[in-house]
Design a protein around this motif. Structure first.
Motif, PDB file in Angstrom:
ATOM      1  N   ALA A   1       0.812  -1.044  -0.063  1.00 63.68           N
ATOM      2  CA  ALA A   1      -0.117   0.135  -0.142  1.00 63.68           C
ATOM      3  C   ALA A   1       0.737   1.193   0.046  1.00 63.68           C
ATOM      4  O   ALA A   1       0.354   2.315   0.159  1.00 63.68           O
ATOM      5  N   GLY A   2       2.444   1.035   0.010  1.00 62.52           N
ATOM      6  CA  GLY A   2       3.062   2.154  -0.103  1.00 62.52           C
ATOM      7  C   GLY A   2       3.215   3.003   1.155  1.00 62.52           C
ATOM      8  O   GLY A   2       3.554   4.034   1.492  1.00 62.52           O
ATOM      9  N   GLN A   3       2.889   2.220   2.368  1.00 64.86           N
ATOM     10  CA  GLN A   3       3.108   2.888   3.660  1.00 64.86           C
ATOM     11  C   GLN A   3       4.302   2.272   4.206  1.00 64.86           C
ATOM     12  O   GLN A   3       4.999   1.446   3.860  1.00 64.86           O
ATOM     13  N   PRO A   4       4.604   3.006   5.314  1.00 65.74           N
ATOM     14  CA  PRO A   4       5.941   2.508   6.210  1.00 65.74           C
ATOM     15  C   PRO A   4       6.127   0.989   6.601  1.00 65.74           C
ATOM     16  O   PRO A   4       5.005   0.684   7.446  1.00 65.74           O
ATOM     17  N   TRP A   5       6.827   0.507   6.123  1.00 71.60           N
ATOM     18  CA  TRP A   5       6.846  -1.046   6.480  1.00 71.60           C
ATOM     19  C   TRP A   5       8.127  -1.366   7.326  1.00 71.60           C
ATOM     20  O   TRP A   5       8.311  -2.572   7.810  1.00 71.60           O
ATOM     21  N   TRP A   6       9.115  -0.417   7.471  1.00 72.13           N
ATOM     22  CA  TRP A   6      10.454  -0.536   8.280  1.00 72.13           C
ATOM     23  C   TRP A   6      10.198  -1.140   9.844  1.00 72.13           C
ATOM     24  O   TRP A   6      10.755  -2.189  10.162  1.00 72.13           O
ATOM     25  N   PRO A   7       8.887  -0.709  10.249  1.00 71.48           N
ATOM     26  CA  PRO A   7       8.911  -0.955  11.743  1.00 71.48           C
ATOM     27  C   PRO A   7       8.438  -2.596  12.058  1.00 71.48           C
ATOM     28  O   PRO A   7       9.008  -3.368  12.619  1.00 71.48           O
ATOM     29  N   SER A   8       7.839  -3.184  10.673  1.00 67.06           N
ATOM     30  CA  SER A   8       7.713  -4.694  10.664  1.00 67.06           C
ATOM     31  C   SER A   8       8.912  -5.427  10.592  1.00 67.06           C
ATOM     32  O   SER A   8       9.233  -6.424  11.200  1.00 67.06           O
ATOM     33  N   VAL A   9       9.884  -4.625   9.804  1.00 69.58           N
ATOM     34  CA  VAL A   9      11.242  -5.499   9.350  1.00 69.58           C
ATOM     35  C   VAL A   9      11.910  -5.552  10.864  1.00 69.58           C
ATOM     36  O   VAL A   9      12.755  -6.782  10.830  1.00 69.58           O
ATOM     37  N   THR A  10      11.958  -4.605  11.387  1.00 71.26           N
ATOM     38  CA  THR A  10      12.679  -4.415  12.970  1.00 71.26           C
ATOM     39  C   THR A  10      12.173  -5.506  13.824  1.00 71.26           C
ATOM     40  O   THR A  10      12.925  -6.390  14.360  1.00 71.26           O
ATOM     41  N   ARG A  11      10.655  -5.726  13.964  1.00 69.26           N
ATOM     42  CA  ARG A  11      10.103  -6.744  14.780  1.00 69.26           C
ATOM     43  C   ARG A  11      10.559  -8.080  14.291  1.00 69.26           C
ATOM     44  O   ARG A  11      10.745  -8.983  15.050  1.00 69.26           O
ATOM     45  N   LEU A  12      10.480  -8.140  12.975  1.00 66.07           N
ATOM     46  CA  LEU A  12      10.767  -9.441  12.419  1.00 66.07           C
ATOM     47  C   LEU A  12      11.985  -9.978  12.731  1.00 66.07           C
ATOM     48  O   LEU A  12      12.551 -11.151  12.832  1.00 66.07           O
ATOM     49  N   ALA A  13      13.036  -8.827  12.642  1.00 66.25           N
ATOM     50  CA  ALA A  13      14.542  -9.234  12.851  1.00 66.25           C
ATOM     51  C   ALA A  13      14.591  -9.870  14.214  1.00 66.25           C
ATOM     52  O   ALA A  13      15.443 -10.755  14.661  1.00 66.25           O
ATOM     53  N   VAL A  14      13.888  -9.194  15.301  1.00 71.65           N
ATOM     54  CA  VAL A  14      13.748  -9.808  16.591  1.00 71.65           C
ATOM     55  C   VAL A  14      13.305 -11.185  16.718  1.00 71.65           C
ATOM     56  O   VAL A  14      14.089 -12.054  17.393  1.00 71.65           O
TER      57      VAL A  14
END
Lengths: 267, 283
Positions: free
Chosen positions: B241-254
């Protein structure tokens, strides 16, 4: 604890390498539920020895080999290969195994691909193809190595299983009825392949005495169990001494020597 | 004694029975299937449970379509876009879960698992090796599914494709960890394949594959928030949807750092259990 002594067919060289037995089993017991398949088994196989494990169906031969291979954990006691506890990575690296040969292949893959898979696990990607080519040539697998294994006859599978077990230059090889389903010529191929590897320690299990004529020593598994029980004081010693053993066996506490051990290994 | 008397059939005994009627063969085959399906009752119960769960999913979907919550579905570009991403992602989990449990079961039955475990290979390599292909294959299928959905109207005009890929890569270790745990369960439990289906379905349900998790009760939402699949799905939808996806990546890394080693430890434990119980092979 009655340890089996090496037979006349085994000639220890006295080197430090031979101080550690190739296979050592101490008080090994394996139960499946309430059924005890192996009961306090003691066994020692020297380096470069060719030992046969004899016993009727259901006597626990395959179970013993599985405990040595590390795919089955003993209920009690322990087993080791070249001083490494069975099942440890070092023990598995030293072992070549040929168990349940009819079943343990990927049927849709060719024989060569099955061998390549095994070689990559044992040797790694470098050298695997060369090792497979060499074993195919030695055991005359070339004519059918390209076929899917599901189309193999029992004899073809048996040869393929031996070839797979020999990959990666194991120091000890465990063979469960290696010549079942083989004709005389194919059996000779098997024995000749083993004879070409004098440094290899071989443990062969079979219910047929004819399969074990090649071995320098044959151990009766039922007898071995009786010895273990007698040593523990939980079996009547009198029974153990009253001719329950198969012909050619020694008294408790001694190596169970098969008459076939007098025959030289075919070359 | 004549040759006839010697070789011919005895007049009184050993007369072959008549050829049975066709119906008796049908009955024999039916009886065989019944005997083979010793757990037929279990299968029936299982079908009923899955049927009920599917009805529950459609009940939630119906509620979402009647009263769409602000955000969630509209942000994704409509219910079709919302569900397309969810189903594509669920496909990864389902295909991989079924694939890995079936693989382990087949290897137990064929005896190849025992052979592999007799080789000098560590549990970590084995776990990753078993789970790797099913997840790679499932990811490929999900991509094809997304392309198909895009052709049918999935909203991708604002999609950040780099984000889609990064989220997928970040989610992969956690997904593989789920596969490894399922492989471990299959080693231990007789019907691990069934459990795999349940786990896949449960993850899809709780992660918001078919409807926004805001529809779930508060305690269930808390469980959902702790699932890597939920985080991955949110990240995928955000990237598309072209929205911020970085927070999900950070949580996935954890999640990756925690779940993958834990899964390997569980798998090693399951192997030890199988060796003790003699379950590396099954008839």
């Amino acid at each position: 604890m009655p340890a089996l002594v090496p037979s006349a067919g085994w000639a220890p060289s006295g080197t430090a390498r031979n101080v550690v037995p190739a296979v050592e089993v101490c008080g090994l017991t394996r139960r499946f539920g309430s059924r005890t398949v192996l009961d306090r088994i003691d066994l020692t196989v020297g380096v470069r020895e060719r030992a046969g494990i004899w016993g009727p169906n259901g006597s626990g031969k395959t179970t013993l080999l599985r405990c040595l291979a590390g795919t089955l954990t003993p209920s009690a006691g322990r087993a080791s290969v070249l001083g490494h506890l069975s099942g440890s990575r070092a023990a598995r690296h030293a072992l070549g195994v040929c168990l349940a040969q009819e079943r343990a292949f990927y049927g849709r893959l060719s024989g060569r691909d099955n061998l390549l898979f095994a070689a990559r696990l044992r040797i790694g990607p470098v050298g695997a193809a060369g090792a497979v080519a060499a074993i195919c040539e030695e055991l005359a697998l070339g004519s059918f190595a390209g076929m899917p294994v599901e189309r193999y006859s029992s004899g073809m599978r048996a040869r393929l299983a031996l070839g797979r077990a020999l990959l990666g230059h194991p120091e000890v090889i465990l063979l469960d009825e290696p010549t079942r389903s083989l004709d005389d010529a194919a059996s000779q191929l098997v024995w000749a392949a083993l004879a070409r590897r004098p440094d290899l320690t071989v443990v062969v299990a079979s219910p047929r005495r004819a399969d074990l004529t090649w071995c320098s020593r044959v151990v009766d598994l039922a007898r071995l169990a009786a010895q273990g029980q007698a040593a523990q004081g939980q079996a009547a010693q009198g029974q153990a001494a009253q001719g329950q053993a198969a012909p050619g066996q020694a008294a408790p506490g001694q190596a169970a020597q098969h008459p076939a051990a007098r025959h030289p290994a075919p070359r | 004694m004549t040759a006839d008397q010697t070789c011919g059939p005895s007049p009184s005994a050993s007369r072959p029975p008549p050829i049975p009627a066709a119906t008796s063969a049908v009955l024999a085959l039916l009886g065989r299937d019944l005997a083979l399906r010793r757990i037929v009752k279990f299968s029936l119960a299982l079908d009923l449970v899955f049927g009920a769960l599917n009805l529950l999913v459609f009940q939630f979907i119906g509620h979402v379509l009647r009263n769409p919550a602000p955000g969630s579905v509209t942000r994704a570009g409509g219910y079709f876009s919302f569900a397309s991403v969810g189903i594509a992602f669920f496909l990864v989990i389902q295909t991989a879960a079924i694939g890995i449990t079936r693989q382990i079961r087949e290897e137990q039955q064929s005896g190849t698992l025992e052979f592999v475990l007799a080789q000098p290979v560590g549990p970590g390599s084995l776990a990753l090796g078993f789970a790797g292909f099913p997840f790679l294959f499932a990811t490929l299928r999900a991509f094809v599914y997304l392309l198909l959905a895009a052709a049918l109207g999935l909203e991708v005009s604002h999609a950040n494709w780099a984000g889609v890929v990064v989220v997928l890569v970040a989610a992969a270790p956690a997904m593989v960890a789920i596969g490894i745990v399922l492989a471990a369960v299959t080693l231990v439990v007789e019907r691990g394949d069934v459990l795999g289906r349940f786990v896949a379905f449960g993850l899809g349900f709780l992660s918001g594959a078919y409807f926004p998790v805001s529809e779930l009760a508060a305690p269930v939402r808390a469980v959902s928030a702790a699932l890597p699949t939920r985080v991955a799905l949110d990240g995928q939808r955000a990237a598309l949807a072209g929205q911020p996806w970085w927070p999900s990546v950070t949580r996935l890394a954890v999640f990756d750092l925690l779940t993958l080693p834990a899964a390997v430890v569980i798998f090693a434990g399951a192997l030890r259990w199988a060796r003790r119980r003699g379950r590396l092979t099954r008839g």
